[in-house]
Scaffold this active site. Structure first.
Site, PDB file in Angstrom:
ATOM      1  N   SER A 170       0.767  -1.153  -0.040  1.00 15.58           N
ATOM      2  CA  SER A 170      -0.017   0.060   0.142  1.00 15.58           C
ATOM      3  C   SER A 170       0.847   1.307  -0.071  1.00 15.58           C
ATOM      4  O   SER A 170       0.302   2.147  -0.254  1.00 15.58           O
ATOM      5  CB  SER A 170      -0.906  -0.184   1.217  1.00 15.58           C
ATOM      6  OG  SER A 170      -0.099   0.052   2.425  1.00 15.58           O
ATOM      7  N   LYS A 223      -0.116   4.163   6.545  1.00 16.89           N
ATOM      8  CA  LYS A 223      -1.091   5.046   5.892  1.00 16.89           C
ATOM      9  C   LYS A 223      -0.761   6.533   6.147  1.00 16.89           C
ATOM     10  O   LYS A 223       0.002   7.000   7.158  1.00 16.89           O
ATOM     11  CB  LYS A 223      -2.624   5.125   6.361  1.00 16.89           C
ATOM     12  CG  LYS A 223      -2.999   3.484   6.034  1.00 16.89           C
ATOM     13  CD  LYS A 223      -3.562   3.629   4.598  1.00 16.89           C
ATOM     14  CE  LYS A 223      -4.042   2.059   4.149  1.00 16.89           C
ATOM     15  NZ  LYS A 223      -3.114   1.180   4.315  1.00 16.89           N
TER      16      LYS A 223
END
Lengths: 211, 211
Positions: free
Chosen positions: B130, B167
């Site tokens: 990610s 993130k």
DNA sequence: TTGCATACTGTTCAAATGGACAGTATATTT
DNA sequence: AAATATACTGTCCATTTGAACAGTATGCAA
């Protein structure tokens, strides 16, 4: 379980011993280990130590208080034996000098020896974005193992115009090329006469964010 | 005799302790020192140790077996820097536990303290792609500074389903989102009621190639 | 001489510590 | 189902070890 691999618990115990030792200057007692892990019985730790000893990672000196001897391989991970000072960090490369010559050494970088094993390592800062494609960014520190010859497919450090850059060493139809991992760059084709100085092979990356 | 100088005998004792320690991995007992010097009384050694301690060269840890701590100045001669131990390495995250709880610690990673300064650091292995967009790949070890609150724009470690993922913490028009640095992933929108566990802030990456 | 610090001997005690015996529990393999 | 390896608890004992008490001896400085 392979006879030479530690279980997760055993690994935690070993880590604790190493960290305790580097913090206090001597290994913990059986009971101190038990307390650290919340074990209610010292015997549990003894069992672990026995198994770890059987696998060759430590040696138990019977009857001696704190008689846990760390075997060489682990001790190396702790403070690098020969290279407790870390591996040489190469700032910029003086033309004509071997890359790890004293002239080029700008400092020393401490590595985790359980991650980066073996000798002949050095570190340098990468300039440019030619290796973005494999997650190596401008300014990253790369860990390199000294090596003057490259195998096809390997990512190697080459010295071009006094700067260290990373390139993938490619052989296609007998033609040798240096390829950047970035479509913006074209392959460098080496004609047989043209020689390029290979400094070593990429083994790791260290990056720092902020500051 | 200057208060900070050792007598010849005391110096011999100190150098014996140092050599014993580097040979065995732990300091000698009072009786072992006595034996090494042919003393018939352990108390003689204690007296020496007391004096050496008063002069600041060692520290005696009362009641501890082999509780002789070599002070920094001497230890430096022995193995370089002061006892820098690594930062905890978090393998997988047990649900409900604080991330750096002992349950989660799988080992220790040695960092270069001139690169990674300050405290509250830990390391963990990143799963997933990610964060490919910012050069963090599956399997990389990231260095994180503990922190339970995120500032807008920061890249933070969040615990989702027992896995640590990175993130970017985003605030757009008052709406808080967690954004992957990879177009294949969609933003995670946090509604005010929804809370996510922030473990810390990204400060570095370590990657190992091969092996 | 009188302290005073260093350098020892000899003995004793209690705490720290390693290590054994005897179990339980839980996976994984056979 | 049985065997095996790991991961524990609980207790006890002998040794190791730190640490105290009570001395002796010697060189050195006030």
């Amino acid at each position: 379980m392979s006879p030479y691999e530690l279980t997760a618990q055993q690994q935690r115990v070993v880590s604790y011993i190493l960290s305790y030792r580097s913090q206090n200057g001597f290994p913990p007692t059986v009971r101190e280990i038990a307390a650290a892990f919340g074990y209610r019985s010292p015997n549990n730790v003894r069992q672990h130590l026995r198994l770890i000893e059987q696998k060759g990672f430590i040696r138990l000196l019977p009857g001696k208080a704190r008689g846990i001897e760390i075997s060489a391989s682990l001790a190396a991970g702790e403070y690098g034996e020969e290279g407790e000072r870390g591996v040489p960090f190469i700032g910029s490369v003086a033309a004509g000098k071997p890359i790890t010559a004293i002239e080029n050494v700008d400092g020393y970088v401490t590595l985790d020896r359980s991650i980066f094993k073996g000798g002949g390592l050095f570190a340098l800062r990468i300039k440019g974005d030619s290796m973005n494609g494999m997650g190596i960014l401008n300014g990253d520190i790369v860990v390199v193992r000294k090596k003057s010859q490259a195998e096809p497919g390997e990512v190697v450090v080459v010295i071009i115009d006094g700067d260290a850059t990373l390139k993938r060493f490619i052989r296609e139809n007998g033609i040798i090329k240096l390829r950047a991992e970035n479509p913006a760059y074209e392959d460098i084709v080496l004609d047989p006469g043209n020689s390029i100085q290979v400094a070593g092979k990429l083994v790791g990356v260290i990056r720092k964010y902020g500051g």
